[in-house]
Design a protein around this motif. Structure first.
Motif, PDB file in Angstrom:
ATOM      1  N   ALA A 167       0.723  -1.192   0.366  1.00  0.00           N
ATOM      2  CA  ALA A 167       0.715  -0.092   0.309  1.00  0.00           C
ATOM      3  C   ALA A 167       0.351   1.308   0.436  1.00  0.00           C
ATOM      4  CB  ALA A 167      -0.775   0.004   1.222  1.00  0.00           C
ATOM      5  N   GLU A 168       2.064   1.271   0.523  1.00  0.00           N
ATOM      6  CA  GLU A 168       2.687   2.519   0.346  1.00  0.00           C
ATOM      7  C   GLU A 168       3.267   2.410  -0.810  1.00  0.00           C
ATOM      8  OE1 GLU A 168       5.932   1.687   4.042  1.00  0.00           O
ATOM      9  OE2 GLU A 168       4.140   2.468   5.395  1.00  0.00           O
ATOM     10  N   GLU A 169       3.947   1.638  -1.369  1.00  0.00           N
ATOM     11  CA  GLU A 169       3.863   0.968  -2.549  1.00  0.00           C
ATOM     12  C   GLU A 169       3.445   2.132  -3.479  1.00  0.00           C
ATOM     13  OE1 GLU A 169       6.150  -2.276  -3.646  1.00  0.00           O
ATOM     14  OE2 GLU A 169       7.444  -2.242  -1.902  1.00  0.00           O
ATOM     15  N   ALA A 170       1.809   1.546  -3.271  1.00  0.00           N
ATOM     16  CA  ALA A 170       1.044   1.989  -4.167  1.00  0.00           C
ATOM     17  C   ALA A 170       0.919   3.595  -4.170  1.00  0.00           C
ATOM     18  CB  ALA A 170      -0.021   1.129  -4.281  1.00  0.00           C
ATOM     19  N   LEU A 171       0.761   3.751  -3.189  1.00  0.00           N
ATOM     20  CA  LEU A 171       0.437   5.188  -2.704  1.00  0.00           C
ATOM     21  C   LEU A 171       1.611   6.058  -3.358  1.00  0.00           C
ATOM     22  CD1 LEU A 171      -1.499   7.444  -1.157  1.00  0.00           C
ATOM     23  CD2 LEU A 171      -0.098   6.878   1.108  1.00  0.00           C
ATOM     24  N   ALA A 172       3.098   5.658  -3.156  1.00  0.00           N
ATOM     25  CA  ALA A 172       4.125   6.885  -3.308  1.00  0.00           C
ATOM     26  C   ALA A 172       3.341   7.206  -5.437  1.00  0.00           C
ATOM     27  CB  ALA A 172       5.900   6.131  -2.951  1.00  0.00           C
ATOM     28  N   ARG A 173       3.322   5.062  -5.659  1.00  0.00           N
ATOM     29  CA  ARG A 173       3.366   5.613  -7.025  1.00  0.00           C
ATOM     30  C   ARG A 173       2.239   6.680  -7.631  1.00  0.00           C
ATOM     31  NH1 ARG A 173       4.317   0.039  -6.825  1.00  0.00           N
ATOM     32  NH2 ARG A 173       2.012  -0.478  -6.807  1.00  0.00           N
ATOM     33  N   ARG A 174       1.375   6.613  -6.566  1.00  0.00           N
ATOM     34  CA  ARG A 174      -0.144   7.681  -7.103  1.00  0.00           C
ATOM     35  C   ARG A 174       0.108   8.758  -6.819  1.00  0.00           C
ATOM     36  NH1 ARG A 174      -5.801   7.309  -4.043  1.00  0.00           N
ATOM     37  NH2 ARG A 174      -6.788   8.699  -4.916  1.00  0.00           N
ATOM     38  N   VAL A 175       0.730   9.067  -5.686  1.00  0.00           N
ATOM     39  CA  VAL A 175       2.016  10.488  -5.334  1.00  0.00           C
ATOM     40  C   VAL A 175       2.365  11.164  -6.379  1.00  0.00           C
ATOM     41  CG1 VAL A 175       2.842  11.820  -4.380  1.00  0.00           C
ATOM     42  CG2 VAL A 175       1.526   9.992  -3.108  1.00  0.00           C
ATOM     43  N   GLN A 176       2.880  10.185  -7.002  1.00  0.00           N
ATOM     44  CA  GLN A 176       3.937  10.387  -8.074  1.00  0.00           C
ATOM     45  C   GLN A 176       3.552  10.708  -9.823  1.00  0.00           C
ATOM     46  OE1 GLN A 176       7.431  11.347  -7.877  1.00  0.00           O
ATOM     47  NE2 GLN A 176       7.861  12.052 -10.051  1.00  0.00           N
ATOM     48  N   VAL A 177       2.562   9.888 -10.053  1.00  0.00           N
ATOM     49  CA  VAL A 177       1.837  10.751 -10.766  1.00  0.00           C
ATOM     50  C   VAL A 177       1.390  12.028 -10.799  1.00  0.00           C
ATOM     51  CG1 VAL A 177      -0.152   9.603 -12.276  1.00  0.00           C
ATOM     52  CG2 VAL A 177       1.303   7.768 -10.992  1.00  0.00           C
ATOM     53  N   VAL A 178       0.606  11.667  -9.543  1.00  0.00           N
ATOM     54  CA  VAL A 178      -0.567  13.025  -9.249  1.00  0.00           C
ATOM     55  C   VAL A 178       1.048  14.549  -9.331  1.00  0.00           C
ATOM     56  CG1 VAL A 178      -1.384  14.499  -7.318  1.00  0.00           C
ATOM     57  CG2 VAL A 178      -2.020  12.151  -8.336  1.00  0.00           C
ATOM     58  N   ARG A 179       2.027  13.781  -8.980  1.00  0.00           N
ATOM     59  CA  ARG A 179       3.728  15.359  -9.111  1.00  0.00           C
ATOM     60  C   ARG A 179       3.701  15.429 -10.169  1.00  0.00           C
ATOM     61  NH1 ARG A 179       6.398  13.312  -5.609  1.00  0.00           N
ATOM     62  NH2 ARG A 179       5.840  14.103  -4.129  1.00  0.00           N
ATOM     63  N   ASP A 180       3.665  14.266 -11.342  1.00  0.00           N
ATOM     64  CA  ASP A 180       3.586  14.684 -12.739  1.00  0.00           C
ATOM     65  C   ASP A 180       2.748  15.463 -13.455  1.00  0.00           C
ATOM     66  OD1 ASP A 180       6.393  13.193 -11.818  1.00  0.00           O
ATOM     67  OD2 ASP A 180       5.769  11.427 -12.816  1.00  0.00           O
ATOM     68  N   ARG A 181       1.671  14.730 -12.906  1.00  0.00           N
ATOM     69  CA  ARG A 181       0.131  15.772 -14.009  1.00  0.00           C
ATOM     70  C   ARG A 181       0.367  16.867 -13.354  1.00  0.00           C
ATOM     71  NH1 ARG A 181      -4.450  10.742 -12.790  1.00  0.00           N
ATOM     72  NH2 ARG A 181      -3.899   9.689 -14.305  1.00  0.00           N
ATOM     73  N   ALA A 182       0.763  16.608 -11.846  1.00  0.00           N
ATOM     74  CA  ALA A 182       0.549  18.355 -11.779  1.00  0.00           C
ATOM     75  C   ALA A 182       2.086  19.458 -12.368  1.00  0.00           C
ATOM     76  CB  ALA A 182       0.918  18.436 -10.033  1.00  0.00           C
ATOM     77  N   LEU A 183       2.883  18.604 -12.212  1.00  0.00           N
ATOM     78  CA  LEU A 183       3.558  19.142 -13.356  1.00  0.00           C
ATOM     79  C   LEU A 183       3.625  19.607 -14.372  1.00  0.00           C
ATOM     80  CD1 LEU A 183       6.802  20.729 -12.494  1.00  0.00           C
ATOM     81  CD2 LEU A 183       7.453  18.042 -13.350  1.00  0.00           C
ATOM     82  N   ALA A 184       3.326  18.568 -15.734  1.00  0.00           N
ATOM     83  CA  ALA A 184       3.357  18.528 -17.205  1.00  0.00           C
ATOM     84  C   ALA A 184       1.611  19.841 -17.060  1.00  0.00           C
ATOM     85  CB  ALA A 184       1.772  17.612 -17.616  1.00  0.00           C
ATOM     86  N   ARG A 185       0.584  20.221 -16.173  1.00  0.00           N
ATOM     87  CA  ARG A 185      -0.153  20.969 -16.128  1.00  0.00           C
ATOM     88  C   ARG A 185       0.126  22.220 -15.610  1.00  0.00           C
ATOM     89  NH1 ARG A 185      -2.894  19.408 -12.279  1.00  0.00           N
ATOM     90  NH2 ARG A 185      -3.856  17.588 -13.264  1.00  0.00           N
ATOM     91  N   ALA A 186       1.459  22.776 -15.103  1.00  0.00           N
ATOM     92  CA  ALA A 186       1.854  23.467 -14.348  1.00  0.00           C
ATOM     93  C   ALA A 186       2.654  23.959 -15.992  1.00  0.00           C
ATOM     94  CB  ALA A 186       2.647  23.503 -13.679  1.00  0.00           C
ATOM     95  N   SER A 187       3.386  23.416 -16.671  1.00  0.00           N
ATOM     96  CA  SER A 187       4.386  23.565 -17.547  1.00  0.00           C
ATOM     97  C   SER A 187       3.940  23.913 -18.998  1.00  0.00           C
ATOM     98  CB  SER A 187       5.137  22.668 -17.792  1.00  0.00           C
ATOM     99  OG  SER A 187       6.096  22.200 -17.777  1.00  0.00           O
ATOM    100  N   GLY A 188       2.442  23.665 -19.179  1.00  0.00           N
ATOM    101  CA  GLY A 188       1.417  23.494 -19.842  1.00  0.00           C
ATOM    102  C   GLY A 188       0.742  24.786 -20.411  1.00  0.00           C
ATOM    103  N   HIS A 189       0.443  25.969 -18.883  1.00  0.00           N
ATOM    104  CA  HIS A 189       0.222  26.941 -18.291  1.00  0.00           C
ATOM    105  C   HIS A 189       1.185  27.874 -18.653  1.00  0.00           C
ATOM    106  CE1 HIS A 189      -2.837  25.230 -15.656  1.00  0.00           C
ATOM    107  NE2 HIS A 189      -3.218  24.251 -16.855  1.00  0.00           N
TER     108      HIS A 189
END
Length: 693
Positions: free
Chosen positions: A605-627
């Protein structure tokens, strides 16, 4: 204002309906605020008076004070007792009078006489501590009122009498009154206080007049020196007085409300001076704040029980809101009396009275399960109540109920709608449709318009036509109502029948008491398989007592998906219920798995949570770069637009200058590489070819 002829003119401006309504609303809000403030002031003042007299009553328990009073009063009491005994030797004892009662009454009467002879108005009106009372006892003079009553209570307890200090509490009135009404109320209270002739006194326990009678409280007033028992004359005089709160202070019970014995007028109709019966719980809680200085004996408990019975009376309605006693009819839906509860006494109609502490809650099986308890097998319900949920519609006409119908208009004739001959019987009449009827009415109105004048016969005919038009309109309304009734009946007959939900026995909801339940025993996890209920989850309303043996409760948003991905058996944990849109839904919090899979699931669960957090962070970074890219492109576009606008403005300015001014040519010059001569405008640069002559 004065007119020219000397007459006076008065202008009166009446308030409008809106202004009057607004004024009433403001006045109502003000009255509610004043009533609330008066109620708070009443309770605060009442608590202050209660604490004041409770502190004074605790001074009676001072052993040094009792010793001083006993040493000072004992010789006089013994001499008076010997004189009374010698005077009554020749008298025969009255029939049914107990010797113990005569002895107790004699000691109480002699103590009252000794204190009454030493009451002096020059002393302080109230003694708050035993030390000040000791000083008054040593001087042989007591102040009237509370000081004398406290001294008498201490002396009676030194003589081993069951005595208690009684005081009248007069807090601020509950209702806010104007100054005039307040002064009138104060005058009435002062008059009632003068009639009652006391504000503090002492009560002493004496045996009943006959053998088997309950003990009685004798009232000893040290200011007047007259002992009174609960006779008819004393009751008539005391019950007529307006005494809001009469509280008795005793070392074995703290504080008790005895207003009903001395002022029935306030307990029944004194709503402006005393809290209503619905506020008994608050008043009893306030009395309970006065601690008892020792535990009561069995005789004192029996005395309190007999006193409560005499104060509350024989009306079962009195026990409806009482915090200490109740009758079976006053219990709520989820309250019941266990079989072991014994009635304390009976009132009018043989209705038994029980202690409120004996009442226990009753719930359904599911409700007890939420408290980690289950009903024992073979237990009969302690109470069966009707289901609160009503049926969506009544039963059919065969069962005696009536289907929904509409009211019919009383005026005009009515005709059944087409297709309803089975319901109403008879042959349906043919009626004109709404469209044709409307056209006929329109023609009638046009003809009536064309005939603006006519004879009496024409006027009469016109009236008849108007009556016919109204009758036709009423018939149309009746037909529409009949059609609505038929449609409602058809929907009623075609709707599925929904009965009210009832219990398992078909009669109602079964409720069980705490004495019919046992603690919940959770099942055990077997070979990694988590036991489930019939809904496929695990009840964890009380996690410490309902968690399956060998299982563990895991929290988190990823544990369920991880356990499912790893192929580990798990069950959702239901920890409670929540209401959404008027319906109850289970509240799920985490899962339950076997103990041996705890670390595996948590790590995954910790590993899945870390992956999920990383995915969310990448999406946020991509969204910010696009903005940011979008912002940079917009800024560049804005710069280009400004430059283009500047160029366009310069060109438009040159064109304007070129068109508007008069050319001023310089001397002709010859073009380089050609023999042509040209003249160039010095302002705009316009050139023209010329020929030299």
């Amino acid at each position: 204002q004065e007119e020219e002829d000397g007459a006076a003119a008065i202008t009166v401006t009446l308030p409008t309906a809106d202004a009057a309504r607004r004024a009433r609303r403001v006045a109502g809000a003000r009255d509610r605020r004043l009533r609330g403030e008066a109620a708070l002031a009443h309770r605060a003042h009442l608590l202050c008076l209660l604490a004041h007299h409770a502190a004074a009553a605790r001074g009676c328990e001072d052993e040094e004070l009792q010793a001083v009073l006993l040493s000072c009063a004992y010789p006089a009491i013994c001499d008076a007792a010997e004189r009374e005994q010698s005077e009554s030797e020749s008298e025969s004892e009255s029939e049914g009078t107990l010797r113990a009662q005569r002895f107790v009454a004699q000691k109480a009467r002699l103590a009252l006489r000794w204190v009454h002879e030493r009451v002096s108005k020059e002393e302080a009106a109230l003694a708050m501590t035993g030390e000040s009372l000791r000083g008054q006892a040593e001087r042989g003079a007591f102040g009237p009122g509370a000081a004398a009553a406290l001294a008498l209570a201490a002396l009676c307890r030194a003589l081993e009498l069951e005595a208690r200090y009684v005081a009248v509490l007069r807090p601020l009135p509950l209702a806010p009154t104007p100054a005039a009404r307040r002064r009138r109320a104060e005058q009435e209270e002062a008059k009632a206080a003068a009639e009652a002739a006391e504000e503090t006194w002492v009560e002493v326990v004496c045996a009943g007049a006959r053998e088997g009678d309950p003990p009685q409280w004798w009232k000893l007033d040290p200011t007047h020196g007259v002992p009174e028992h609960s006779g008819a004359a004393a009751e008539r005089r005391c019950r007529a007085a307006a005494l809001p709160y009469v509280v008795a202070f005793a070392p074995w019970c703290g504080a008790r409300d005895v207003t009903a014995r001395y002022s029935a007028r306030c307990t029944v109709a004194g709503t402006q001076l005393r809290l209503r019966n619905t506020a008994w719980a608050w008043w009893c809680d306030a009395l309970a704040c006065v601690p008892a200085q020792r535990d009561p004996t069995a005789a004192e408990r029996a005395l309190e029980l007999a006193e409560d019975r005499s104060l509350l009376g024989e009306d079962p309605a009195t026990y409806r809101f009482h915090p200490h006693y109740c009758v079976a009819d006053s219990l709520s839906r989820y309250e019941a009396l266990p079989p072991a509860a014994a009635p304390l006494w009976h009132v009018t109609g043989g209705c038994p009275v029980f202690a409120r502490s004996a009442v226990q809650p009753v719930h359904t099986r599911d409700k007890w399960l939420q408290e980690a308890r289950v009903v024992r097998d073979g237990e009969k319900p302690a109470k069966v109540v009707s289901q609160r949920k009503a049926a969506k519609r009544p039963k059919d006409a065969d069962s005696g109920s009536t289907p929904p119908t509409k009211k019919r208009r009383s005026s005009g004739a009515s005709a059944p709608s087409p297709g309803s001959e089975k319901k109403y019987g008879g042959k349906p009449r043919k009626v004109k449709s709404k469209a044709s009827d409307g056209k006929g009415k329109e023609k009638q109105h046009k003809r009536a318009k064309r005939k603006s004048t006519g004879s009496d016969d024409e006027v009469e005919a016109k009236g008849l036509r108007e009556k016919q038009r109204k009758r036709a309109k009423n018939q149309e309304v009746e037909m529409e109502a009949e059609a609505d009734v038929v449609e409602a009946e058809e929907e009623y007959q075609s709707a599925p029948e929904v009965e009210a939900e009832v219990g398992d026995d078909g009669e109602g909801v079964e409720l069980f008491g705490l004495w019919q339940t046992i603690g919940y025993e959770p099942p055990a996890v077997n070979d990694g398989i988590v036991p489930r209920n019939r809904y496929g989850n695990v009840w964890l309303f009380v996690p410490d007592r309902m968690l399956p043996i060998g299982g563990v409760h895991l929290h988190g948003a990823e544990v369920a998906a991880v356990a499912k991905a790893l192929g580990i058996d798990y069950a959702p944990a239901v920890v409670g219920w929540e209401t959404h849109h008027g319906k109850n839904h289970p509240q799920v919090d985490g899962i339950v798995v076997a103990e041996e899979y705890r670390e595996t699931v948590l790590q995954a669960a910790e590993e899945a949570l870390a992956r999920r957090v990383q995915v969310v962070r990448d999406r946020a970074l991509a969204r910010a770069s696009g903005h940011w890219r979008q912002l940079a492109s917009h800024l560049l576009a804005a710069v280009r637009a400004k430059e283009a606008a500047a160029r366009d403005a310069a060109e438009r300015a040159r064109d304007a200058v070129r068109v508007a001014h008069v050319h001023t040519f310089a001397a002709p010059v010859q073009d380089a590489g050609s023999e042509a001569w040209r003249k160039v405008c010095t302002q705009c640069g316009f050139s023209v070819e010329v020929e030299l002559i």
